[in-house]
Write an enzyme that holds these catalytic residues in place. Structure first.
Site, PDB file in Angstrom:
ATOM      1  N   LYS A  33       8.717  13.790 -19.784  1.00  0.00           N
ATOM      2  CA  LYS A  33       9.468  14.578 -20.764  1.00  0.00           C
ATOM      3  C   LYS A  33       9.752  13.726 -21.995  1.00  0.00           C
ATOM      4  O   LYS A  33      10.249  12.611 -21.901  1.00  0.00           O
ATOM      5  CB  LYS A  33      10.804  15.058 -20.176  1.00  0.00           C
ATOM      6  N   ASP A  60      10.624  18.467 -24.928  1.00  0.00           N
ATOM      7  CA  ASP A  60      11.993  18.961 -24.786  1.00  0.00           C
ATOM      8  C   ASP A  60      12.714  18.892 -26.135  1.00  0.00           C
ATOM      9  O   ASP A  60      13.541  18.006 -26.368  1.00  0.00           O
ATOM     10  CB  ASP A  60      12.709  18.123 -23.726  1.00  0.00           C
ATOM     11  N   LEU A  61      12.409  19.847 -27.025  1.00  0.00           N
ATOM     12  CA  LEU A  61      13.024  19.849 -28.354  1.00  0.00           C
ATOM     13  C   LEU A  61      14.056  20.959 -28.519  1.00  0.00           C
ATOM     14  O   LEU A  61      14.728  21.039 -29.539  1.00  0.00           O
ATOM     15  CB  LEU A  61      11.943  19.961 -29.435  1.00  0.00           C
ATOM     16  N   LYS A  62      14.167  21.843 -27.545  1.00  0.00           N
ATOM     17  CA  LYS A  62      15.220  22.865 -27.521  1.00  0.00           C
ATOM     18  C   LYS A  62      15.329  23.616 -28.847  1.00  0.00           C
ATOM     19  O   LYS A  62      16.390  23.649 -29.474  1.00  0.00           O
ATOM     20  CB  LYS A  62      16.565  22.243 -27.161  1.00  0.00           C
ATOM     21  N   ASP A  65      16.684  28.508 -33.812  1.00  0.00           N
ATOM     22  CA  ASP A  65      16.682  28.811 -35.237  1.00  0.00           C
ATOM     23  C   ASP A  65      16.388  30.293 -35.390  1.00  0.00           C
ATOM     24  O   ASP A  65      16.390  31.038 -34.398  1.00  0.00           O
ATOM     25  CB  ASP A  65      15.628  27.949 -35.953  1.00  0.00           C
ATOM     26  N   PRO A  67      14.120  33.624 -35.655  1.00  0.00           N
ATOM     27  CA  PRO A  67      12.933  33.897 -34.836  1.00  0.00           C
ATOM     28  C   PRO A  67      11.628  33.373 -35.426  1.00  0.00           C
ATOM     29  O   PRO A  67      10.813  32.776 -34.707  1.00  0.00           O
ATOM     30  CB  PRO A  67      12.946  35.418 -34.726  1.00  0.00           C
ATOM     31  N   THR A 117      23.888  20.589 -19.186  1.00  0.00           N
ATOM     32  CA  THR A 117      24.585  20.097 -17.992  1.00  0.00           C
ATOM     33  C   THR A 117      25.754  19.178 -18.332  1.00  0.00           C
ATOM     34  O   THR A 117      26.530  18.817 -17.448  1.00  0.00           O
ATOM     35  CB  THR A 117      23.614  19.357 -17.057  1.00  0.00           C
ATOM     36  N   ARG A 178      20.597  13.145  -9.659  1.00  0.00           N
ATOM     37  CA  ARG A 178      20.987  11.768  -9.379  1.00  0.00           C
ATOM     38  C   ARG A 178      20.809  11.479  -7.890  1.00  0.00           C
ATOM     39  O   ARG A 178      21.353  12.198  -7.059  1.00  0.00           O
ATOM     40  CB  ARG A 178      22.459  11.536  -9.754  1.00  0.00           C
ATOM     41  N   ARG A 208      17.262   8.068 -16.039  1.00  0.00           N
ATOM     42  CA  ARG A 208      17.697   6.689 -15.813  1.00  0.00           C
ATOM     43  C   ARG A 208      17.495   6.168 -14.394  1.00  0.00           C
ATOM     44  O   ARG A 208      17.177   4.981 -14.231  1.00  0.00           O
ATOM     45  CB  ARG A 208      19.159   6.551 -16.244  1.00  0.00           C
TER      46      ARG A 208
END
Length: 229
Positions: A33, A60-62, A65, A67, A117, A178, A208
């Site tokens: 990612k 993963d740029l989310k 804006d 449409p 999250t 985790r 991580r």
């Protein structure tokens, strides 16, 4: 061998450490990612190098804006050959439909972020969103499904409810994973890899615990074994 269920988050400030880590991992065991920080500094060139090494890429740029802008961004992302791209479900129906239409002929998966999250009930109240986090996640996931998206990003703690609500033909991508005895860092709603899979997650985003491990490949192998068991 089944497809990789683990997506390793390359949360680095530059390309070189990401490439070093990738050389220690194996494409048959994970996907990768790339988020906002790394893509901003390294761009499509890094994606090309990682894909040449055999890795599927979740960009993963989310996007969030109007449409037309989101549709154009999704189309540009798909042209890079990435495996998956995402948008914010809170952008609304018209934005989600535009993104879906932009990728109508592309094999690139399109998923939507429901609720980050790192956010809890107090955060929702502060920005004026009503309901518990799980209620918000379910509303946004149903909207994403109705707009034809391939899945959503959600906490592993919400996957069981979403599976019951939406069914199995819908990807649930879960960050906040985790291993047992790991630090929480900035995540609030988390689960172990085994818990996430048992609760219905399709793919696990893990950063991580792998990227900061003394032996990232050995850690990745152990995590895959935990999932398989």
């Amino acid at each position: 061998m089944s497809e990789p269920r683990i997506i390793v988050a390359l949360d680095y400030p530059r390309a070189e450490p990401a490439l070093v880590l990738a050389r220690t991992l194996r494409p048959e065991l994970c996907r990768l990612k790339i988020g906002k920080e790394l893509f901003t500094i390294a761009g499509p060139q890094l994606i090309e190098k990682l894909m040449q090494a055999g890795f599927d890429i979740f960009l993963d740029l989310k996007f969030h804006d109007i449409p037309h802008t989101v549709a154009a961004a999704c189309k540009a992302a798909a042209s890079l050959g990435v495996w998956m791209v995402n948008v914010h479900a809170s952008g609304g129906r018209n934005m989600l439909l535009a993104a879906r239409e932009a990728l109508a002929t592309s094999p690139t998966k399109l998923i939507a972020v429901t609720l980050l999250t790192s956010m809890n009930r107090d955060d929702l109240q502060e920005i004026g969103w009503q309901g518990e986090p799980n209620d918000v996640v379910q509303r946004l996931a149903l909207l994403a499904r109705d707009c034809g998206l391939d899945g959503v990003v959600c906490s592993a703690l919400e996957t069981a409810g979403l599976r019951q609500l939406i069914g199995h033909d819908f990807d649930l991508v879960t960050p906040g994973i985790r291993p047992v005895n790991s630090r929480l860092d900035d995540q609030q709603r988390i689960a172990t890899p085994r818990q996430a899979i048992q609760q219905g997650a399709s793919y696990l985003v893990i950063g991580r615990p792998i990227t900061q491990a003394t032996d990232p490949l050995a850690t990745l192998i152990q995590l895959n074994q935990a999932i398989a068991s």
